[in-house]
Design an enzyme around this catalytic site. Structure first.
Site, short mmCIF file in Angstrom:
data_model
loop_
_atom_site.label_atom_id
_atom_site.label_comp_id
_atom_site.label_asym_id
_atom_site.label_seq_id
_atom_site.Cartn_x
_atom_site.Cartn_y
_atom_site.Cartn_z
N ASP A 157 0.85 -1.20 0.00
CA ASP A 157 0.00 0.00 0.00
C ASP A 157 0.88 1.25 0.00
OD1 ASP A 157 -2.58 -1.50 0.47
OD2 ASP A 157 -1.50 -2.07 2.26
N HIS A 185 -4.63 -3.65 6.18
CA HIS A 185 -4.32 -3.88 4.76
C HIS A 185 -5.63 -4.23 4.06
CE1 HIS A 185 -2.69 -5.20 1.01
NE2 HIS A 185 -3.17 -6.41 1.18
#
Ligand code: NDP
Length: 323
Positions: A157, A185
């Site tokens: 990310d 996540h």
């Protein structure tokens, strides 16, 4: 020196992308010999053997040996680095509770096997989704291993957030520092432009808030889905790359702030014990959560959303008796 690196889900797509990089020295540097231990479920053992044949065919000087097994105790015996990649994917018609339960059945026993036989300095990275909660389950099944050794991956990310910001501003990725992703996540994660810097200047001052909230954040959060749409398959090489980045920076140290999902000790009001992504600094084989960063109203409201999702997942696995 020789280090034992365990990779689960070794015959999968991420496994295929990561093993060659580990064996070539990109994980632990050019001076560390690697004993690979590959864990797979029985039906995938043959495919893992094929990957092992290719690894041998690379004649990597640092690759000492490869063991392949379906037995978690064998796979984690003496493990210094554990990359937990294999997980049960969400299938059509599967409820969230089914997914969490199926993964509990994987990550609970793996935590126990790590507890029983891993090396004293074992470091664990969970990649398999839902990664934060799978790490929470493994950690709670390994009471003798220091909790901070269990981490989950939010580095992909972060890398996506850095790359997208660099493209937007027309700068190089190396011009961006301290861009940290907070929370889970999942698409709820929060990429923080308030503490990030572009050529030393606050990143948030260089973008429009509407773009930040309504274009950038969703684009980073849904990048995985966009890749599936374009490629017809999940991201694999970029996930493997981020897993290498995470573990290499932890083991060898790195400059600046990085994103790692780690067990909270209550920093920034995140409930103790949740495995949440925080700003960390890594050095000499350890990491610390960096405290005292600015968290204004906007950031706090986004942090609350992603941390609440982690609480819900934690409560669900608790309800299933997995913690
Ligand atoms: P991949 O190698 O593509 O993915 C493995 C896991 O990584 C999935 O849970 C996936 O989540 C997750 N992941 C996390 N971040 C990302 C990302 N950014 N992009 C893509 N994936 C991400 O899966 P495969 O199905 O190819 O391989 C899985 C392997 O694991 C199989 O060979 C299977 O046999 C094995 N396995 C091994 C187990 C064990 O060792 N005990 C247990 C279970 C499975 P998501 O599904 O959400 O994409």
């Amino acid at each position: 020196m020789t280090k034992t690196v365990t990779v689960t889900g070794a015959a999968g797509a991420i496994g295929y992308a990561i093993l060659f990089r580990i064996a070539s020295g990109q994980l632990l540097g050019p001076d560390e010999k690697i004993k690979l231990k590959l864990l797979e479920i029985e039906p995938a053992l043959k495919a893992a053997e094929g990957t092992a044949m290719e690894l041998h065919d690379c004649a990597f000087p640092l690759l000492d040996s490869i063991d392949i097994t379906a037995d978690a105790n064998e796979a984690f015996d003496g493990s210094n680095v554990a990359m937990l990649i294999g997980a049960r994917p969400r299938q059509k018609g599967m409820e969230r509770a089914d997914l969490l339960e199926a993964n509990g059945a994987i990550f609970g026993p793996q935590g126990q096997a790590i507890n029983a036989g891993a090396a004293d300095d074992v470091r664990v990275l969970v990649v398999g989704n839902p990664a934060n909660t799978n790490a929470l389950i493994a950690m709670n099944n390994a009471p003798d291993v220091p909790r901070e050794r269990f981490t989950a991956m939010t580095r992909l990310d972060e890398n996506r957030a850095v790359s997208m910001l660099a493209q937007k501003l027309g700068v190089g990725v190396e011009d961006i520092q301290d861009l940290v992703v907070w929370g889970n996540h999942s698409p709820s994660m929060f990429p923080d432009l308030f503490n990030a810097k572009v050529r030393g200047e606050r990143a948030v001052n260089q973008v429009d808030m509407d773009w930040y909230e309504n274009e950038y954040m969703p684009a980073v959060g849904k990048r995985g889905a966009a890749i599936i749409e374009a490629r017809g398959a999940s991201s694999a090489a970029s996930a493997a790359n981020a897993a290498i980045d995470h573990m290499r920076d932890w083991a060898l140290g790195a400059d600046g702030l990085r994103s790692m999902a780690v067990p909270s000790s209550g920093q920034y009001g995140v409930e103790e014990g949740l495995v949440s992504s925080f700003p960390v600094r890594t050095q000499g084989g350890s990491y610390e959560v960096v405290e005292g960063l600015e968290v204004g109203d906007f950031a706090q409201s986004k942090l609350d959303i992603t941390v609440n999702e982690l609480k819900e997942e934690r409560d669900a696995v608790k309800g299933l008796g997995l913690l």
